[in-house]
Design a protein around this motif. Structure first.
Motif, PDB file in Angstrom:
ATOM      1  N   GLU A 180       4.006  -4.307  -1.276  1.00 27.97           N
ATOM      2  CA  GLU A 180       3.507  -6.488  -1.350  1.00 27.97           C
ATOM      3  C   GLU A 180       2.760  -7.023  -0.330  1.00 27.97           C
ATOM      4  O   GLU A 180       2.289  -7.401  -0.268  1.00 27.97           O
ATOM      5  CB  GLU A 180       5.078  -6.968  -2.029  1.00 27.97           C
ATOM      6  N   ILE A 181       3.184  -5.564   1.092  1.00 25.50           N
ATOM      7  CA  ILE A 181       2.521  -5.932   1.390  1.00 25.50           C
ATOM      8  C   ILE A 181       0.379  -5.115   1.784  1.00 25.50           C
ATOM      9  O   ILE A 181       0.297  -4.804   1.202  1.00 25.50           O
ATOM     10  CB  ILE A 181       2.706  -5.469   2.546  1.00 25.50           C
ATOM     11  N   PRO A 182      -0.015  -6.409   1.864  1.00 29.02           N
ATOM     12  CA  PRO A 182      -1.686  -6.287   2.435  1.00 29.02           C
ATOM     13  C   PRO A 182      -2.281  -5.313   2.717  1.00 29.02           C
ATOM     14  O   PRO A 182      -1.773  -4.663   3.740  1.00 29.02           O
ATOM     15  CB  PRO A 182      -2.004  -7.850   3.080  1.00 29.02           C
ATOM     16  N   PHE A 183      -3.430  -5.077   2.872  1.00 31.02           N
ATOM     17  CA  PHE A 183      -4.139  -3.415   3.089  1.00 31.02           C
ATOM     18  C   PHE A 183      -3.524  -3.894   4.904  1.00 31.02           C
ATOM     19  O   PHE A 183      -3.431  -3.030   5.441  1.00 31.02           O
ATOM     20  CB  PHE A 183      -5.385  -3.574   2.691  1.00 31.02           C
ATOM     21  N   ASN A 184      -4.090  -5.148   5.825  1.00 26.19           N
ATOM     22  CA  ASN A 184      -4.623  -5.155   6.867  1.00 26.19           C
ATOM     23  C   ASN A 184      -2.798  -6.052   7.391  1.00 26.19           C
ATOM     24  O   ASN A 184      -2.705  -6.909   6.758  1.00 26.19           O
ATOM     25  CB  ASN A 184      -5.457  -6.583   7.562  1.00 26.19           C
ATOM     26  N   THR A 189      12.626   3.559  -4.035  1.00 19.78           N
ATOM     27  CA  THR A 189      11.729   2.959  -2.718  1.00 19.78           C
ATOM     28  C   THR A 189      11.657   3.373  -1.483  1.00 19.78           C
ATOM     29  O   THR A 189      12.931   4.097  -1.380  1.00 19.78           O
ATOM     30  CB  THR A 189      12.981   1.832  -2.761  1.00 19.78           C
ATOM     31  N   PHE A 190      10.675   3.358  -0.860  1.00 17.17           N
ATOM     32  CA  PHE A 190      11.235   3.294   0.780  1.00 17.17           C
ATOM     33  C   PHE A 190       9.985   3.041   1.491  1.00 17.17           C
ATOM     34  O   PHE A 190       9.317   1.396   1.311  1.00 17.17           O
ATOM     35  CB  PHE A 190      10.165   5.304   1.222  1.00 17.17           C
ATOM     36  N   GLU A 191      10.310   3.230   3.145  1.00 23.27           N
ATOM     37  CA  GLU A 191       9.243   2.275   3.984  1.00 23.27           C
ATOM     38  C   GLU A 191       8.286   3.189   4.718  1.00 23.27           C
ATOM     39  O   GLU A 191       9.000   4.834   5.041  1.00 23.27           O
ATOM     40  CB  GLU A 191      10.272   1.817   5.019  1.00 23.27           C
ATOM     41  N   SER A 228       6.983   1.108  -3.073  1.00 23.69           N
ATOM     42  CA  SER A 228       7.514   1.217  -3.864  1.00 23.69           C
ATOM     43  C   SER A 228       6.917   2.874  -4.876  1.00 23.69           C
ATOM     44  O   SER A 228       5.813   2.573  -5.041  1.00 23.69           O
ATOM     45  CB  SER A 228       7.982   0.931  -5.208  1.00 23.69           C
ATOM     46  N   ILE A 229       7.670   3.282  -5.700  1.00 20.01           N
ATOM     47  CA  ILE A 229       6.826   4.400  -6.577  1.00 20.01           C
ATOM     48  C   ILE A 229       7.360   4.764  -8.259  1.00 20.01           C
ATOM     49  O   ILE A 229       8.633   4.912  -7.905  1.00 20.01           O
ATOM     50  CB  ILE A 229       6.660   6.233  -5.358  1.00 20.01           C
ATOM     51  N   SER A 230       6.659   4.513  -8.745  1.00 16.25           N
ATOM     52  CA  SER A 230       7.725   4.293 -10.671  1.00 16.25           C
ATOM     53  C   SER A 230       6.950   5.422 -10.813  1.00 16.25           C
ATOM     54  O   SER A 230       5.627   5.403 -11.138  1.00 16.25           O
ATOM     55  CB  SER A 230       7.250   2.863 -10.998  1.00 16.25           C
TER      56      SER A 230
END
Length: 359
Positions: free
Chosen positions: A284-288, A331-333, A297-299
């Motif tokens: 959900e975070i923009p490219f910049n 999910t991860f960071e 997240s990876i599904s």
């Protein structure tokens, strides 16, 4: 269509109304005097990868009406659903206008013709083809197709009156000397061959090929307003199509022409079930961004085997808080090491599912 070839490709034709007693709620084709430049196996009209739905005809052919005098006609990968005809052919009505000419071939290949309605008429003693009506000197090939759940006088979902359901496919002859032919293989026919009406001269011919089934297709949804004619993973139509549809002697195991796009055997119906193993990465975070910890997240469409954060290729970052609740979504960071571009790549053929398919 006069002399020239016509192709309808990648179209959605919906919510049309042929009023005033006209045929063909979505598509109406009158084909004659075809060009002699066409090869015998080249269709003069082809509908490819089209969705024809929720159309109404006040005569015949709720979805499609075809009236022809010569040459091959082909429906390929078409979904013809939830159409309505006042008389015959809730989904498709095919008509050969003159019987003193050679028989016309019509191919219906990898199509889904479902939940159409032919209302019929109290004055007609001939059962309407609620899915397909075939009239005149025609040879119809139905291959890898679903003809299922079509109705005559009974609204979709209401099967309380079995007497008025009619037939999935009806053959009509102009006279007893000119008959039509139906060749079926590797298809799902609601009610099987018993749901095909052979005509009032009882002279229509069915050529019964291999691979004909009669079972619930397991569509995602057939409810009006939310219908979705993709297949569920439980569908018996998956991997049930013709194993050598091009007839070259090489089947799907070595011939891509006999495979769905995912590399498996052809399914029955217009919409194949994707069996390939896919991963979708999102944030959900923009490219910049100035975030110090970037949520990712990876599904997966199938449960992966032994998936972990160690499979990623990382640039200018590390992974923290790697977790899952259902083994399909993780999910991860990403924690940047320095300023600049941060990348996390899951290489192809790194993860596999229980069936041995790789991402």
């Amino acid at each position: 269509v006069y002399q020239n070839k016509t192709v309808l490709r990648n179209l959605i034709i919906e919510n049309n109304h042929a009023a005033g007693g006209f045929s063909g709620g979505g598509v109406s084709l009158n084909i004659n005097n075809t060009s002699s430049d066409l090869e015998d196996d080249e269709p003069v009209v082809e509908l490819f990868n089209c969705i024809i739905r929720s159309n109404i005809s006040t005569n015949r052919g709720g979805g499609v009406y075809v009236e022809a005098t010569d040459h091959l006609i082909r429906f390929n990968k078409c979904q013809i659903t939830n159409n309505q005809a006042t008389y015959r052919g809730g989904g498709i009505q095919l008509r050969r206008y003159f019987n003193n000419l050679p028989q016309i071939q019509v191919d219906i290949i990898n199509c889904t013709i479902s939940y159409n309605i032919a209302l019929g008429s109290a004055s007609q003693s001939i059962p309407c083809g609620r899915g397909i009506g075939v009239q005149g000197y025609l040879h119809v090939n139905i291959i890898n197709s679903i003809i299922y759940g079509n109705y005559w006088q009974v609204p979709q979902g209401d099967v309380t009156n079995e007497e008025t359901e009619g037939y999935e496919i009806s053959l009509y002859q102009i006279d007893e000397n000119v008959q039509n032919t139906l060749n079926i293989n590797y298809s799902n026919i609601d009610g099987g061959l018993g749901e095909i009406y052979l005509g009032y001269f009882d002279g229509g011919t069915i050529i019964e090929g291999p691979g004909i089934i009669d079972t619930e297709p397991d569509f995602v949804s057939v409810e009006i307003g939310t219908n979705d004619y993709n297949l569920l993973s439980s569908s018996p139509c998956i991997d049930a199509g013709n194993p050598d549809i091009d007839g070259d002697g090489d089947d799907f195991s070595i011939d891509q022409d006999d495979q769905d796009p995912d590399g498996t055997r052809l399914d029955i119906g217009a919409n194949y079930f994707n069996q390939s193993f896919m991963a979708t990465i999102a944030s959900e975070i923009p490219f910049n961004t100035n975030f110090s910890n970037i949520p990712i997240s990876i599904s997966f469409n199938y449960e992966p085997v032994d998936f972990s954060e160690n499979l990623f290729e990382l640039s200018n970052c590390t992974i923290s808080n790697f977790q899952t609740d259902d083994y399909f979504t993780y999910t991860f960071e990403l924690v940047p090491t320095n300023e600049g571009l941060v990348t996390a790549t899951l290489p192809e053929e790194t993860v596999q599912n229980n069936d041995g398919f790789y991402n």
